[in-house]
Design a protein around this motif. Structure first.
Motif, PDB file in Angstrom:
ATOM      1  N   HIS A 241       0.835  -1.206   0.000  1.00  0.00           N
ATOM      2  CA  HIS A 241       0.000   0.000   0.000  1.00  0.00           C
ATOM      3  C   HIS A 241       0.869   1.255   0.000  1.00  0.00           C
ATOM      4  O   HIS A 241       2.087   1.168   0.195  1.00  0.00           O
ATOM      5  CB  HIS A 241      -0.919   0.007   1.225  1.00  0.00           C
ATOM      6  CG  HIS A 241      -0.183   0.132   2.526  1.00  0.00           C
ATOM      7  ND1 HIS A 241       0.425  -0.943   3.143  1.00  0.00           N
ATOM      8  CD2 HIS A 241       0.066   1.205   3.318  1.00  0.00           C
ATOM      9  CE1 HIS A 241       0.991  -0.544   4.271  1.00  0.00           C
ATOM     10  NE2 HIS A 241       0.806   0.766   4.400  1.00  0.00           N
ATOM     11  N   HIS A 243       0.468   5.768   0.997  1.00  0.00           N
ATOM     12  CA  HIS A 243      -0.335   6.846   1.567  1.00  0.00           C
ATOM     13  C   HIS A 243      -0.137   8.096   0.719  1.00  0.00           C
ATOM     14  O   HIS A 243       0.969   8.352   0.237  1.00  0.00           O
ATOM     15  CB  HIS A 243       0.073   7.106   3.017  1.00  0.00           C
ATOM     16  CG  HIS A 243       0.131   5.846   3.837  1.00  0.00           C
ATOM     17  ND1 HIS A 243      -0.995   5.127   4.166  1.00  0.00           N
ATOM     18  CD2 HIS A 243       1.187   5.155   4.354  1.00  0.00           C
ATOM     19  CE1 HIS A 243      -0.634   4.051   4.866  1.00  0.00           C
ATOM     20  NE2 HIS A 243       0.672   4.048   4.983  1.00  0.00           N
ATOM     21  N   GLU A 248       5.228   7.935   6.835  1.00  0.00           N
ATOM     22  CA  GLU A 248       5.262   6.886   7.844  1.00  0.00           C
ATOM     23  C   GLU A 248       6.729   6.532   8.118  1.00  0.00           C
ATOM     24  O   GLU A 248       7.522   6.362   7.196  1.00  0.00           O
ATOM     25  CB  GLU A 248       4.500   5.659   7.324  1.00  0.00           C
ATOM     26  CG  GLU A 248       4.333   4.566   8.344  1.00  0.00           C
ATOM     27  CD  GLU A 248       3.307   3.505   7.902  1.00  0.00           C
ATOM     28  OE1 GLU A 248       2.782   3.615   6.775  1.00  0.00           O
ATOM     29  OE2 GLU A 248       3.052   2.576   8.679  1.00  0.00           O
ATOM     30  N   HIS A 282       4.774   0.285   0.288  1.00  0.00           N
ATOM     31  CA  HIS A 282       5.477  -0.429   1.353  1.00  0.00           C
ATOM     32  C   HIS A 282       4.604  -1.511   1.973  1.00  0.00           C
ATOM     33  O   HIS A 282       3.383  -1.543   1.793  1.00  0.00           O
ATOM     34  CB  HIS A 282       5.967   0.550   2.423  1.00  0.00           C
ATOM     35  CG  HIS A 282       4.878   1.338   3.083  1.00  0.00           C
ATOM     36  ND1 HIS A 282       4.317   2.454   2.508  1.00  0.00           N
ATOM     37  CD2 HIS A 282       4.240   1.179   4.269  1.00  0.00           C
ATOM     38  CE1 HIS A 282       3.396   2.954   3.304  1.00  0.00           C
ATOM     39  NE2 HIS A 282       3.308   2.193   4.392  1.00  0.00           N
TER      40      HIS A 282
HETATM   41 FE   LIG Z   1       1.656   2.267   5.726  1.00  0.00          FE
END
Ligand SMILES: [Fe+2]
Length: 355
Positions: A241, A243, A248, A282
């Motif tokens: 996935h 973002h 992160e 990631h």
């Molecule tokens: Fe993540």
């Protein structure tokens, strides 16, 4: 973030063991990254403002027993100190605690903090936002070559006078009260105030064979970041996935964690750090039992993720087999507004080494 920029990020292999100077995926193994010294302490910098798009800074601070930092405040930066190794006594106005590994203290902008390292080779992990809290330290001198703080006062090429972070406001007339060893420190406050939090206390959400414990939340950091300690047993990769809006960061606290980053696989062991800016595709896999990692996510836009995919619990550790493995995916599917773009199924292990 524009589609073009996300595509650019997704084409990048992570930079290894160097701060990139721009916000791209990078990995810093424990002890790598530039190191600076102030009197008695080494600052091992793992994120600067220019590496994070101005979002945050992070560094390990380590020093010997008795190293003492007087009360000081930063007027524009939220800070969190996480005890990584050893022990330290911290003071905030009117309160003090002796903290051990896993414990943390969270300090809003303008609030003074002081600390004293109680054990040799005590190591703290400091993260602060917005970016720039470490700029004065970085500007004060050149990095040093060695990897541990100097014992004899002759190893520093940087300021010798700066016991506190250069650029901070000194508040040395504040009283240092005695340590309170009876308060449980189990709750995150309702707003932006200084607080102590013990290891795996706070707001906890159970996942399959794992616990996610928030140590800070957007409401306590001016929406700049939130942080989560994940304790988990060995388990395979999660879905790939990325973002679109938030960055992160993964810090391995103990055990082994595999990170899959834009097609590259990296093993994180204790003290290894990975920065995944928005757009980075990631996944992670837990590679040892009772592994722990600290997630620092900035801004706080993704904070609801752990609330909607986890089951609220007061348990500080997981109970194996208690939580339905389908719970996380169901939470994602029921909440399409999360800052989460699923790219595909869990990745295959790139290096099939069996560990
Ligand atoms: Fe993540």
């Amino acid at each position: 973030m524009t589609t073009n920029h996300i595509e650019d990020i997704q084409g990048l292999a992570p930079v290894l063991n160097a701060l990139p100077g721009e916000s791209v995926p990078y990995y810093i193994a424990a002890g790598e990254g530039p190191r600076y010294e102030t009197a008695g302490m080494m600052w091992n910098v793992v994120a600067r403002s220019q590496d994070t798009g101005g979002l945050f800074d992070a560094a390990f601070i380590h020093g010997g027993r008795g190293t003492d930092v007087p009360f000081h405040s930063l007027p524009a930066h939220q800070r969190s100190y996480y005890v990584f190794e050893g022990s330290a006594q911290f003071w905030i106005p009117g309160e003090s605690r002796v903290l051990v590994p896993g414990d943390s203290v969270h300090v809003p902008a303008g609030v003074p903090v002081a600390f004293r390292l109680l054990g040799n080779l005590t190591k703290l992990f400091l993260y602060s936002a917005p970016g720039g809290a470490l700029d004065a330290l970085l500007d004060a001198g050149e990095p040093v070559e060695h990897h541990v703080y100097s014992l004899r006062g002759d190893g520093s090429k940087t300021t010798r006078s700066g016991l506190v972070l250069p650029g901070a406001i000194s508040d040395t007339d504040l009283e240092r009260v005695a340590s309170d060893d009876t308060t449980w420190d189990a709750h995150i406050p309702a707003g932006a105030e200084a607080y102590f939090l013990r290891h795996l206390e706070g707001d906890r959400r159970a996942w399959p064979d794992s616990i996610n414990a928030y140590s800070s939340r957007g409401r306590t950091t001016g929406r700049r970041y939130f942080s989560v300690t994940t304790l988990a047993t060995k388990q395979p990769y999660i879905i790939r996935h990325f973002h679109q809006q938030h960055t992160e960061n993964f810090l391995c606290l103990s055990g082994r964690v595999w990170l899959w980053v834009n097609g590259e696989e990296l093993l994180l062991t204790q003290g290894d750090f990975l920065h995944a800016p928005a757009g980075t595709v990631h996944s992670f896999a837990i590679a040892s039992h009772n592994a722990q990692m600290l997630g620092v996510l900035t801004s706080d836009v993704f904070e609801p993720f752990f609330d909607v995919t986890g089951a609220e619990t007061t348990d500080p550790v997981y109970t194996e087999g208690l939580i339905d493995p389908g719970q996380v995916l169901a939470g994602i599917q029921a909440n399409p507004d999360l800052d989460l773009v699923v790219v595909g199924p869990p990745p295959e292990r790139v290096r099939a080494t069996g560990i």
